[in-house]
Design an enzyme around this catalytic site. Structure first.
Site, PDB file in Angstrom:
ATOM      1  N   CYS A   1      -3.816  12.428  13.938  1.00  0.00           N
ATOM      2  CA  CYS A   1      -4.521  11.152  13.812  1.00  0.00           C
ATOM      3  C   CYS A   1      -4.267  10.346  15.069  1.00  0.00           C
ATOM      4  O   CYS A   1      -3.560  10.793  15.970  1.00  0.00           O
ATOM      5  CB  CYS A   1      -4.108  10.415  12.559  1.00  0.00           C
ATOM      6  SG  CYS A   1      -2.504   9.696  12.674  1.00  0.00           S
TER       7      CYS A   1
ATOM      8  N   ARG B   1       1.499  14.225  13.731  1.00  0.00           N
ATOM      9  CA  ARG B   1       1.876  14.039  12.327  1.00  0.00           C
ATOM     10  C   ARG B   1       1.838  15.339  11.511  1.00  0.00           C
ATOM     11  O   ARG B   1       1.022  15.492  10.591  1.00  0.00           O
ATOM     12  CB  ARG B   1       1.015  12.951  11.690  1.00  0.00           C
ATOM     13  CG  ARG B   1       1.114  11.667  12.489  1.00  0.00           C
ATOM     14  CD  ARG B   1       0.485  10.514  11.804  1.00  0.00           C
ATOM     15  NE  ARG B   1       1.256  10.013  10.690  1.00  0.00           N
ATOM     16  CZ  ARG B   1       0.897   8.943   9.990  1.00  0.00           C
ATOM     17  NH1 ARG B   1      -0.197   8.303  10.277  1.00  0.00           N
ATOM     18  NH2 ARG B   1       1.638   8.549   8.988  1.00  0.00           N
TER      19      ARG B   1
ATOM     20  N   ASP C   1       5.574   0.478  11.944  1.00  0.00           N
ATOM     21  CA  ASP C   1       4.353  -0.178  11.476  1.00  0.00           C
ATOM     22  C   ASP C   1       4.264  -1.651  11.914  1.00  0.00           C
ATOM     23  O   ASP C   1       3.257  -2.307  11.640  1.00  0.00           O
ATOM     24  CB  ASP C   1       4.247  -0.090   9.943  1.00  0.00           C
ATOM     25  CG  ASP C   1       3.866   1.308   9.483  1.00  0.00           C
ATOM     26  OD1 ASP C   1       3.541   2.143  10.336  1.00  0.00           O
ATOM     27  OD2 ASP C   1       3.909   1.571   8.264  1.00  0.00           O
TER      28      ASP C   1
ATOM     29  N   ARG D   1      -8.478  -0.359   5.522  1.00  0.00           N
ATOM     30  CA  ARG D   1      -7.668   0.664   4.833  1.00  0.00           C
ATOM     31  C   ARG D   1      -6.406   0.048   4.245  1.00  0.00           C
ATOM     32  O   ARG D   1      -5.908   0.525   3.223  1.00  0.00           O
ATOM     33  CB  ARG D   1      -7.256   1.765   5.815  1.00  0.00           C
ATOM     34  CG  ARG D   1      -8.318   2.788   6.108  1.00  0.00           C
ATOM     35  CD  ARG D   1      -7.703   3.932   6.876  1.00  0.00           C
ATOM     36  NE  ARG D   1      -6.367   4.223   6.366  1.00  0.00           N
ATOM     37  CZ  ARG D   1      -5.289   4.443   7.112  1.00  0.00           C
ATOM     38  NH1 ARG D   1      -5.373   4.450   8.416  1.00  0.00           N
ATOM     39  NH2 ARG D   1      -4.126   4.670   6.552  1.00  0.00           N
TER      40      ARG D   1
ATOM     41  N   LYS E   1       0.844  -1.209   0.000  1.00  0.00           N
ATOM     42  CA  LYS E   1       0.000   0.000   0.000  1.00  0.00           C
ATOM     43  C   LYS E   1       0.878   1.258   0.000  1.00  0.00           C
ATOM     44  O   LYS E   1       0.635   2.194  -0.758  1.00  0.00           O
ATOM     45  CB  LYS E   1      -0.893  -0.038   1.241  1.00  0.00           C
ATOM     46  CG  LYS E   1      -1.561   1.265   1.566  1.00  0.00           C
ATOM     47  CD  LYS E   1      -2.375   1.187   2.828  1.00  0.00           C
ATOM     48  CE  LYS E   1      -1.642   1.539   4.109  1.00  0.00           C
ATOM     49  NZ  LYS E   1      -1.241   2.937   4.262  1.00  0.00           N
ATOM     50  N   ASN E   2       1.899   1.254   0.863  1.00  0.00           N
ATOM     51  CA  ASN E   2       2.699   2.475   1.007  1.00  0.00           C
ATOM     52  C   ASN E   2       3.633   2.731  -0.168  1.00  0.00           C
ATOM     53  O   ASN E   2       4.214   3.817  -0.277  1.00  0.00           O
ATOM     54  CB  ASN E   2       3.498   2.447   2.315  1.00  0.00           C
ATOM     55  CG  ASN E   2       2.608   2.683   3.515  1.00  0.00           C
ATOM     56  OD1 ASN E   2       1.408   2.934   3.370  1.00  0.00           O
ATOM     57  ND2 ASN E   2       3.184   2.588   4.709  1.00  0.00           N
TER      58      ASN E   2
HETATM   59  C1  UD1 Z   1       4.921   6.839   6.480  1.00  0.00           C
HETATM   60  C2  UD1 Z   1       4.050   5.619   6.304  1.00  0.00           C
HETATM   61  C3  UD1 Z   1       3.590   5.102   7.666  1.00  0.00           C
HETATM   62  C4  UD1 Z   1       4.791   4.865   8.580  1.00  0.00           C
HETATM   63  C5  UD1 Z   1       5.684   6.093   8.639  1.00  0.00           C
HETATM   64  C6  UD1 Z   1       6.984   5.853   9.394  1.00  0.00           C
HETATM   65  C7  UD1 Z   1       3.025   5.995   4.147  1.00  0.00           C
HETATM   66  C8  UD1 Z   1       1.782   6.315   3.389  1.00  0.00           C
HETATM   67  N1  UD1 Z   1       2.908   5.984   5.495  1.00  0.00           N
HETATM   68  O1  UD1 Z   1       4.120   7.849   7.101  1.00  0.00           O
HETATM   69  O2  UD1 Z   1       2.880   3.883   7.470  1.00  0.00           O
HETATM   70  O3  UD1 Z   1       4.332   4.576   9.899  1.00  0.00           O
HETATM   71  O4  UD1 Z   1       6.040   6.521   7.305  1.00  0.00           O
HETATM   72  O5  UD1 Z   1       7.692   4.802   8.840  1.00  0.00           O
HETATM   73  O6  UD1 Z   1       4.069   5.720   3.578  1.00  0.00           O
HETATM   74  N2  UD1 Z   1       7.407  14.504  10.783  1.00  0.00           N
HETATM   75  C9  UD1 Z   1       7.461  15.845  11.117  1.00  0.00           C
HETATM   76  N3  UD1 Z   1       7.193  16.761  10.133  1.00  0.00           N
HETATM   77  C10 UD1 Z   1       6.886  16.410   8.863  1.00  0.00           C
HETATM   78  C11 UD1 Z   1       6.834  15.048   8.526  1.00  0.00           C
HETATM   79  C12 UD1 Z   1       7.097  14.104   9.517  1.00  0.00           C
HETATM   80  O7  UD1 Z   1       7.751  16.191  12.265  1.00  0.00           O
HETATM   81  O8  UD1 Z   1       6.681  17.295   8.028  1.00  0.00           O
HETATM   82  C13 UD1 Z   1       7.692  13.471  11.821  1.00  0.00           C
HETATM   83  C14 UD1 Z   1       6.460  12.597  12.134  1.00  0.00           C
HETATM   84  O9  UD1 Z   1       5.596  13.225  13.068  1.00  0.00           O
HETATM   85  C15 UD1 Z   1       7.112  11.343  12.656  1.00  0.00           C
HETATM   86  C16 UD1 Z   1       8.375  11.230  11.790  1.00  0.00           C
HETATM   87  O10 UD1 Z   1       8.614  12.545  11.291  1.00  0.00           O
HETATM   88  O11 UD1 Z   1       7.497  11.497  13.999  1.00  0.00           O
HETATM   89  C17 UD1 Z   1       8.284  10.257  10.649  1.00  0.00           C
HETATM   90  O12 UD1 Z   1       7.071  10.504   9.925  1.00  0.00           O
HETATM   91  P1  UD1 Z   1       6.955  10.226   8.361  1.00  0.00           P
HETATM   92  O13 UD1 Z   1       8.078   9.377   7.898  1.00  0.00           O
HETATM   93  O14 UD1 Z   1       6.736  11.523   7.666  1.00  0.00           O
HETATM   94  O15 UD1 Z   1       5.595   9.394   8.300  1.00  0.00           O
HETATM   95  P2  UD1 Z   1       4.611   9.370   7.074  1.00  0.00           P
HETATM   96  O16 UD1 Z   1       5.358   9.631   5.837  1.00  0.00           O
HETATM   97  O17 UD1 Z   1       3.403  10.184   7.379  1.00  0.00           O
END
Ligand code: UD1
Length: 420
Positions: free
Chosen positions: A116, A121, A307, A399, A22-23
């Site tokens: 969420c 996030r 995850d 999902r 999915k990701n």
């Molecule tokens: C993706 C995955 C999710 C997985 C996560 C971490 C998808 C669709 N989802 O989520 O399943 O759990 O990676 O492996 O691929 N952060 C910030 N600012 C930002 C962006 C992120 O502070 O602008 C922080 C987040 O709060 C978190 C960390 O960075 O603590 C990692 O998040 P991130 O890798 O961005 O997660 P997603 O991409 O949303």
């Protein structure tokens, strides 16, 4: 609303086919915005998030057809640039349209995803990077309004934290930007690597793929042609079924997997005493005479994935001793603890650290799924609990897990989907 009813105690056996990731599929669907002509994406998992992303593309003006596990998408007539709250609130990964829309059209309006169940996030890192590429960003009425009328320009971006969708968004934005973009502290997850490899194979030179430093040569808004691609196997679905084999101490074979993406998960299971047979595209987990407790700290790839944290917590309940699980990525990703406790688990929480008592005597109960992966952890606990467990709010599971109850039932689990 549907729920799952599970009778604990059944041994599992047999083979299970692992779906596409999915990701990995979500950014590839968003990438279709960078393309002209048809793009066929195969091995799409039939899960709700994929349907939501297709709906979002359709709302923007794209057309698509969906057949078996392939979607053919055409964004030639895509003429809207607003990703509406109604869709984004259902799926945070809708934010992946931000980079491609801005790069192609020079402006877009994407709803802010909000927090969420697993934490705040934020998307500040996505926005900061786009600003460095020349975008003007304003937040108005819950929407990100981004504009770059003369197109995005290459820039050097240093991510303060490793962000998966942040890296994907910026890689896609950089693909149509003018000049070279350097991303330092890029995510190295296999899903990011696949996106980069596909772009690189279709006219966007990307150096450093698979490392934490990427250099992307942009094509200054010249659209790409990508006829057909196939999504990589889902390492988290695979890891979840390995945990199903492990918790029931059964022999299970998973087909259509890529073991190289599963190393941190396999190593943890080996530490716990499980053995494996590895074949080219399949893996067999075998029972462990004694389940050793573990210490886990979630981190970015290639480390142990957040995850898989909830599923390993369920498994740790069966270990012969106390396990320690530290969640380093998401501040609130322990919502499953209180539900597992309702089934008899003894888990104590101290900020980001969970101490899990093994040798648990679990019993069936009514429990509530709180997020996608936590839902699978509850199912795992139910497989070994005494009596009947009903897992509610399984729209979370739908999902991201492909026909989970069908796959588990085929392996011998006593599991049924029912309606409230
Ligand atoms: C993706 C995955 C999710 C997985 C996560 C971490 C998808 C669709 N989802 O989520 O399943 O759990 O990676 O492996 O691929 N952060 C910030 N600012 C930002 C962006 C992120 O502070 O602008 C922080 C987040 O709060 C978190 C960390 O960075 O603590 C990692 O998040 P991130 O890798 O961005 O997660 P997603 O991409 O949303």
């Amino acid at each position: 609303m549907d729920y799952l009813e599970i009778e604990g105690g059944a041994k599992l056996s047999g083979e299970v086919e692992i779906a596409g990731a999915k990701n990995a599929a979500l950014p590839l669907l968003a990438m279709s915005i960078l393309c002209k002509g048809d793009i066929k994406i195969c091995n799409l998992p039939p899960v709700h998030d994929i349907k939501t992303m297709l709906l979002l593309l359709e709302n923007l003006g794209a057309s698509y057809s969906y057949d078996e596990d392939c979607a053919t998408i055409n964004t030639d007539k895509l003429d809207k640039t607003e990703a509406k709250y109604d869709i984004v609130r259902k799926m945070r990964a809708s934010i992946l349209t931000l980079g491609p829309l801005l790069a192609r059209f020079g402006h877009c309006e994407v709803s802010l995803p909000g927090g969420c169940a697993i934490g705040q996030r934020p998307i500040d890192l996505h926005l900061k990077a786009l600003e460095l590429m020349g975008a003007q960003i304003e937040i108005k009425q819950g929407y990100v309004h981004a504009s770059a009328p003369d197109g995005l320009k290459g820039a050097t971006i240093i991510f303060d934290k490793v962000t998966v969708t942040g890296t994907e968004n910026i890689v896609m934005a950089a693909a149509l930007a003018k000049g070279e973009t350097k991303i330092i502290n890029a995510a190295k997850e296999p899903e990011v690597v696949q996106l980069c490899e596909i772009l690189n194979d279709h006219g966007i030179l990307i150096k450093g793929i698979g490392s934490d430093e990427l250099i992307i040569h942009g094509r200054d808004r010249a659209l790409l042609q990508i006829p057909e691609i196939t999504v990589i196997p889902d390492r988290i679905e695979a890891g979840s079924y390995l945990c199903a084999g492990a918790i029931t101490n059964s022999t299970l074979t998973l087909n259509r997997v890529n073991h190289s993406h599963l190393i941190s998960i396999i190593l943890k299971l080996q530490e716990m005493g499980y053995n494996f047979d590895l074949h080219e595209e399949s893996i067999t987990i075998k029972p462990s005479p004694k389940i050793t407790p573990i210490q886990i700290a979630t981190t970015e790839y290639p480390g142990f994935p957040t995850d898989m944290q909830a599923q390993f917590m369920a498994l740790a309940l069966m270990a012969d001793g106390t396990s320690i699980i530290e969640e380093r990525l998401f501040e609130n990703r322990f919502m499953h603890v209180s539900e597992l406790s309702r089934m008899g688990a003894k888990i104590s929480l101290n900020n980001s650290i969970a101490t899990v008592e093994g040798n648990a005597q679990l019993f069936g109960a009514d429990v509530m799924a709180t997020d996608l992966r936590a839902s699978f952890a509850l199912v795992l606990a139910a497989l070994v609990a005494e009596g009947t467990t009903r897992v509610h709010r399984i729209y979370h599971l739908d999902r991201g897990y492909d026909r989970m109850e069908v796959k588990l039932a085929k392996l011998g689990a006593k599991i049924k989907r029912l309606s409230e």
